[in-house]
Write an enzyme that holds these catalytic residues in place. Structure first.
Site, mmCIF file in Angstrom:
data_model
loop_
_atom_site.group_PDB
_atom_site.id
_atom_site.type_symbol
_atom_site.label_atom_id
_atom_site.label_comp_id
_atom_site.label_asym_id
_atom_site.label_seq_id
_atom_site.Cartn_x
_atom_site.Cartn_y
_atom_site.Cartn_z
ATOM 1 C CG ASP A 7 -0.031 5.747 4.554
ATOM 2 O OD1 ASP A 7 -0.814 4.786 4.496
ATOM 3 O OD2 ASP A 7 0.769 5.926 5.493
ATOM 4 N NE ARG A 56 -2.564 -2.289 3.535
ATOM 5 C CZ ARG A 56 -3.113 -2.474 4.725
ATOM 6 N NH1 ARG A 56 -3.336 -1.439 5.524
ATOM 7 N NH2 ARG A 56 -3.457 -3.685 5.110
ATOM 8 C CE1 TYR A 89 7.595 3.332 -0.312
ATOM 9 C CE2 TYR A 89 8.998 1.526 0.401
ATOM 10 C CZ TYR A 89 7.745 2.035 0.132
ATOM 11 O OH TYR A 89 6.629 1.237 0.309
ATOM 12 N NE ARG A 116 4.533 9.879 5.961
ATOM 13 C CZ ARG A 116 3.213 9.912 6.134
ATOM 14 N NH1 ARG A 116 2.444 8.972 5.564
ATOM 15 N NH2 ARG A 116 2.665 10.863 6.847
#
Lengths: 245, 245
Positions: free
Chosen positions: A53, A51, A111, A198
Site C-alpha cells: 500500500d 502489492r 513482514y 497492520r
C-alpha cells in the site's frame, strides 16, 4: 524469451503503493517504464509477489518479467539501478525457469513492523516507523501473539474491502523485539490478507497499552468480523521483508 | 521578557538549510512563523548555535528566543511540537538566563557524518548517509585523523566562500566507527568552519580509498589553501549532533 527474477527494495514514502494506478507514482509503473525504455518502446510488464500500500516499504519484494534480451545478471542489475529513481534499488537479478511466478510460487512471506515508543517525536522516524508515545507491555503483546500462531480464519484481521474468499492463513512465527525505543514486530507465515499485518499490530498495541486483554484474541478470531479487531496501524511502519519460494 | 533555550532535531532533507532565505523553506523560518503565530502576529526571531546547509540534519541544534509569555517549559514544548511540521521536533525547552546566547556561548560542538560503504544502493539511506561503493581502509583514515587532532589553521578545510577571518580551530576528538556497512565519523571541537566537517570527511575518504597517503594531511594543513584538500562530502550524511555550553 528469458524470465528474470529480481529482488528489489524500495522506500514507499513517495509512492501511491506498488500497483499501477492511473496518474499516480507507483513502484510498478516506475520499473515498467524503465524496462520498456530498455526494450526500445516495447511494453514490458512485471509481476510481483503481492502489492504493498501507499507508504509501505519493501526490503525484499520479488518481481519477475520476460525479456528477449539475454544480458548477464550483473549487467541487468547495473542497467536497472542506473535508470531507476534512488528510492528503488534492485538487489539481485537472476535468470529463472520460464514458468517461475513471483506471486503463485511464493510459499511464505516475512513482514516486519517498526514502532518507536517514545514521548518525543523523532523527525527521522516519521516515514519509517509508527510513533506511539505511551507505555506498552511487551509481555501482554507476546502472550496475545501466542493465540495468533498457527492456522486460523483471519477474517477479523482483514480489510473488509478485500475480494479474497478463503481467509484461512497460517502464521508460523511472531517475534516482538525491543531495542531502545524501537519495537519491531516480525511475522512469518504462508500468506497475509489485505491489511492483515497492520490490523494485527494495531490490535497488539491496544493489548500492550492495557485497553484489551491478551485472551481477547481468541474471541476476535472466533467472530470472523473486522469490527472486533483493533485499528489498522499506519502504513509507514510496515516492511515487506522477505518472500520465500 | 523571558529567554528560552530549546534543543531541536530536524530532518534537513526538505529544507534549503537552517537560515532564512527569501521564498525558501528553511528551519528558521518554520520556527519563527510558529512563534509569531503564538504571539498573535508579533514577530519573534530565533538565534541558533550556527547554520546548517541544505540537506544537513540536526539531532541537537540549540536555539534561543525571547518571549513575554511565561508558559511552563513542558507547555512550550507541547505547543511548539503540535504546530511544527513533522520534520522538526523540539526535544526540550528551558527558561534560561536573559543574557544566554545560543551562538556566542557555545564552547564546543559535536558533528557526526554517516557513510554507508556497500556496492548496493540502499533506498532507505539516500537522504541520511553518503553512499560509497568502494572499499575503505579504516586504519589509513584513523592515522590521517591523528594529524588533524589539536589546534591548527584549518583554511585548507574551509569553503572559500566563508567570511570568517580567523581559521584556527581545535579538534578534540575524531572517532571512526564501523558497524556493518555503516561508517560514522564523529568530530568534537571548539568550533567548525563553513563546510569543514564535509571537507574533512571528503579528504579522509580519499585517504581511505588509497588515492592519498595519511601523512598528506600535514602538508594540506600547511598549505592553508582549500584546493589542496579533498572533495566536499555530500550534505545528507552530516548531522549537527550536540552543542556544548
Amino acid at each position: 524469451m528469458n524470465r528474470y527474477k529480481c529482488i528489489i527494495a524500495y522506500d514507499g514514502s513517495d509512492y501511491s503503493g506498488y500497483q499501477v494506478q492511473p496518474k499516480k507514482r507507483t513502484v510498478q509503473s516506475q520499473i515498467e517504464a524503465i524496462l520498456t525504455k530498455m526494450h526500445k518502446g516495447t511494453s514490458v510488464k512485471i509481476s510481483a509477489s503481492g502489492r504493498t500500500d501507499a507508504g509501505v516499504h519493501a526490503k525484499g519484494q520479488v518481481i519477475h518479467f520476460d525479456s528477449p534480451l539475454s544480458l548477464p545478471e550483473q549487467k541487468w542489475e547495473m542497467a536497472l539501478n542506473s535508470m531507476l529513481p534512488e528510492d528503488i534499488s534492485v538487489l539481485s537479478v537472476e535468470k529463472t525457469a520460464p514458468d517461475f511466478h513471483a506471486r503463485f510460487d511464493a510459499n511464505g512471506k516475512e513482514y516486519r513492523y517498526f514502532l518507536y515508543q517514545s514521548p518525543k517525536r523523532d523527525p527521522f522516524q516519521r516515514k519509517y516507523a509508527f510513533h506511539y508515545p505511551y507505555p506498552l507491555s511487551l509481555e501482554a503483546m507476546r502472550e496475545a501473539s501466542s493465540y495468533l500462531l498457527g492456522t486460523h480464519d483471519f477474517s477479523s484481521f482483514c480489510s473488509a474491502r478485500t475480494e479474497v474468499e478463503d481467509k484461512v492463513r497460517t502464521i508460523e512465527t511472531i517475534e516482538i523485539i525491543q531495542e531502545g525505543e524501537s519495537i519491531s514486530f516480525r511475522f512469518t507465515g504462508n500468506g497475509f490478507l489485505y491489511n492483515m499485518v497492520r490490523i494485527l499490530v494495531g490490535t497488539l498495541v491496544e493489548i500492550g497499552s492495557g485497553k484489551r486483554h491478551p485472551e481477547e484474541i481468541v474471541e476476535i478470531l472466533e467472530k470472523k468480523d473486522r469490527r472486533y479487531a483493533g485499528k489498522t496501524a499506519p502504513g509507514q511502519g510496515l516492511y515487506l521483508w522477505k518472500v520465500f519460494y
